[in-house]
Design an enzyme around this catalytic site. Structure first.
Site, PDB file in Angstrom:
ATOM      1  N   CYS A  69      49.438  38.454  49.479  1.00  0.00           N
ATOM      2  CA  CYS A  69      49.391  37.293  48.966  1.00  0.00           C
ATOM      3  C   CYS A  69      50.255  36.142  49.699  1.00  0.00           C
ATOM      4  O   CYS A  69      51.617  36.600  49.781  1.00  0.00           O
ATOM      5  CB  CYS A  69      49.575  37.372  47.531  1.00  0.00           C
ATOM      6  SG  CYS A  69      49.412  35.726  46.837  1.00  0.00           S
ATOM      7  N   CYS A  73      55.823  34.114  44.338  1.00  0.00           N
ATOM      8  CA  CYS A  73      56.369  34.457  43.232  1.00  0.00           C
ATOM      9  C   CYS A  73      57.291  35.874  42.994  1.00  0.00           C
ATOM     10  O   CYS A  73      56.805  36.700  43.574  1.00  0.00           O
ATOM     11  CB  CYS A  73      54.957  34.850  42.212  1.00  0.00           C
ATOM     12  SG  CYS A  73      53.755  33.844  42.230  1.00  0.00           S
ATOM     13  N   CYS A  76      56.510  39.215  41.991  1.00  0.00           N
ATOM     14  CA  CYS A  76      55.213  40.088  42.201  1.00  0.00           C
ATOM     15  C   CYS A  76      55.577  40.862  43.321  1.00  0.00           C
ATOM     16  O   CYS A  76      55.751  40.656  44.651  1.00  0.00           O
ATOM     17  CB  CYS A  76      54.159  38.923  42.427  1.00  0.00           C
ATOM     18  SG  CYS A  76      52.537  39.748  42.693  1.00  0.00           S
ATOM     19  N   CYS A 113      38.670  43.028  33.304  1.00  0.00           N
ATOM     20  CA  CYS A 113      39.409  41.711  34.147  1.00  0.00           C
ATOM     21  C   CYS A 113      39.639  42.045  35.423  1.00  0.00           C
ATOM     22  O   CYS A 113      40.061  43.299  35.758  1.00  0.00           O
ATOM     23  CB  CYS A 113      40.799  41.467  33.368  1.00  0.00           C
ATOM     24  SG  CYS A 113      40.794  41.317  31.759  1.00  0.00           S
ATOM     25  N   CYS A 144      36.378  38.951  32.952  1.00  0.00           N
ATOM     26  CA  CYS A 144      37.481  37.810  33.242  1.00  0.00           C
ATOM     27  C   CYS A 144      37.879  38.028  34.484  1.00  0.00           C
ATOM     28  O   CYS A 144      37.733  39.295  35.079  1.00  0.00           O
ATOM     29  CB  CYS A 144      38.617  38.210  32.376  1.00  0.00           C
ATOM     30  SG  CYS A 144      40.437  37.414  32.322  1.00  0.00           S
ATOM     31  N   CYS A 204      42.457  32.180  29.703  1.00  0.00           N
ATOM     32  CA  CYS A 204      43.237  33.084  29.390  1.00  0.00           C
ATOM     33  C   CYS A 204      44.760  32.627  29.916  1.00  0.00           C
ATOM     34  O   CYS A 204      44.625  32.783  31.296  1.00  0.00           O
ATOM     35  CB  CYS A 204      43.011  34.665  29.803  1.00  0.00           C
ATOM     36  SG  CYS A 204      44.221  35.639  29.666  1.00  0.00           S
ATOM     37  N   ARG A 276      48.166  38.906  23.804  1.00  0.00           N
ATOM     38  CA  ARG A 276      47.886  40.012  24.211  1.00  0.00           C
ATOM     39  C   ARG A 276      49.267  40.640  24.631  1.00  0.00           C
ATOM     40  O   ARG A 276      50.303  39.978  25.501  1.00  0.00           O
ATOM     41  CB  ARG A 276      47.151  40.021  25.675  1.00  0.00           C
ATOM     42  CG  ARG A 276      46.946  41.538  26.183  1.00  0.00           C
ATOM     43  CD  ARG A 276      46.109  41.562  27.214  1.00  0.00           C
ATOM     44  NE  ARG A 276      44.571  41.114  26.916  1.00  0.00           N
ATOM     45  CZ  ARG A 276      43.919  39.998  27.659  1.00  0.00           C
ATOM     46  NH1 ARG A 276      44.408  39.430  28.750  1.00  0.00           N
ATOM     47  NH2 ARG A 276      42.896  39.662  27.210  1.00  0.00           N
TER      48      ARG A 276
END
Ligand code: SAM
Ligand code: DTB
Ligand code: SF4
Length: 329
Positions: A69, A73, A76, A113, A144, A204, A276
């Protein structure tokens, strides 16, 4: 002196039509400062008024495009900027995704998801994902996806494919955001959430705790989520899984009671949302998870693997549900 009760936003007492309750950061911080037993009692009351407290929703998770990616972040393992154990992989084949969804369904998951390590999807990639959504939906599961930032028109395509939920977390307080992520802005997250909502897809959105943020930052994140207007339908609260090789790999763990207080604050400020208990559950005791369910968590990720990190295995989840008398929905 703030005269507003720490346990109820002023708008909840307004006459109908009721405006969305607006929570100030100080009001949410006041919730955190309550004696724990009072906070848990209040959160559980709100929970019971809005949900069956013995029911927990279960979502399975699959990484359909792992690693590489371009974003930074700092928590991550999938960011290409850090040297982690996560290898870059291509977008999965549709039939492999459908096979994984069938397996998750057979184990009892009701929502599937699919996550991709993208800044945002390219048009060709979106085409493939819409095919995945159609086929998973045809199995009778809720769908999702979490694909990063969306461009104009992309949410509409997802909606047409039958998508139920789009996951896009605010992750942390707007004021702390650039300490964790610099390759996109908190306001970019809000823009994508608006696109998702505008296309009629359920939102979400939640965050991560344990990034080195302060209690004030945590309260601000909860307020920012609660004030989204309407609040997200589903609110994942992640506890940082410190991934080797990321800048946050050595970060000190957040205190368990502080995590619990955040669940309670999310429940009180977002009474109708599913909250969640998300990443980091593997490191939690059964007692801690039970306290989180009491405080208002009513959804979990139910799968042996999250995206790249391991999750609580489903056998121990089943035994926990039995011990607590919880029903999966
Ligand atoms: N790339 C997309 C995005 O950022 O929205 C989708 C995938 S991203 C991995 C989904 C969410 O997973 C993040 O917003 C973050 O809240 C959570 N997450 C990622 N790594 C994590 C970690 N190490 N511990 C806890 N939560 C994490
Ligand atoms: C969310 O809030 N948490 C999930 C899901 N949405 C996509 C992801 C958790 C990822 C945990 C770290 C990993 O597996 O790499
Ligand atoms: Fe990329 Fe999402 Fe990981 Fe950020 S959280 S690096 S956007 S996969």
């Amino acid at each position: 002196m703030n005269t507003v009760s720490p346990v109820a936003p002023s708008a909840t007492v307004a006459a109908s039509p009721v405006p969305a309750a607006k929570w100030t950061v100080s009001q949410v911080e006041a919730l955190y400062q309550m004696p724990l037993m009072d906070l848990l009692f209040r959160a559980h009351q709100v929970h019971r008024e809005n949900f069956d407290p013995n029911e927990v929703q279960r979502s399975a998770l699959l990484s359909i495009k792992t690693g590489g990616c371009p974003e930074d972040c700092s928590y991550c393992s999938q960011s290409a900027r850090y040297k982690t154990d996560t290898e870059r992989e291509a977008l999965m084949q549709v039939e492999d995704v459908v096979a994984a969804a069938k397996e998750a369904q057979a184990k009892g998951a009701t929502r599937f998801c699919m996550g991709a390590a993208w800044r945002g999807p390219k048009e060709k990639e979106l085409e493939v994902v819409t095919q995945m959504i159609r086929e998973v939906k045809a199995l009778g599961m809720e769908t999702c996806v979490t694909l990063g930032m969306l461009k104009d028109g992309q949410a509409q395509k997802l909606k047409e494919a039958g998508l139920d939920y789009y996951n896009h977390n605010l992750d942390t307080d707007a004021e702390f955001y650039d300490k964790v992520i610099t390759s996109h802005k908190h306001s970019d997250r809000i823009d994508t959430i608006a696109q998702v909502r505008g296309a009629g897809i359920k939102v979400c959105s939640g965050g991560i705790l344990g990034l080195g943020e302060s209690r004030r930052n945590r309260a601000a994140m909860v307020a920012q989520l609660a004030n989204l207007n309407p609040a997200p339908d589903s609110v994942p609260i992640n506890n940082l899984v410190a991934m080797p090789g990321t800048p946050l790999a050595q970060t000190e763990k957040i205190d368990s009671f502080e995590f619990l207080r955040t669940i309670a604050a999310a429940r009180i400020t977002m009474p109708k949302s599913y909250v969640r208990l998300s990443a980091g559950r593997e490191a939690m005791s059964q007692e801690m998870q039970a306290m989180c369910f009491f405080a208002g968590a009513n959804s979990i990720f139910y799968c042996d693997k999250l995206l790249t990190a391991t999750n609580q295995d489903i056998n121990s989840d089943q035994s926990l549900f039995e011990k607590l008398g919880l029903r999966a929905v």
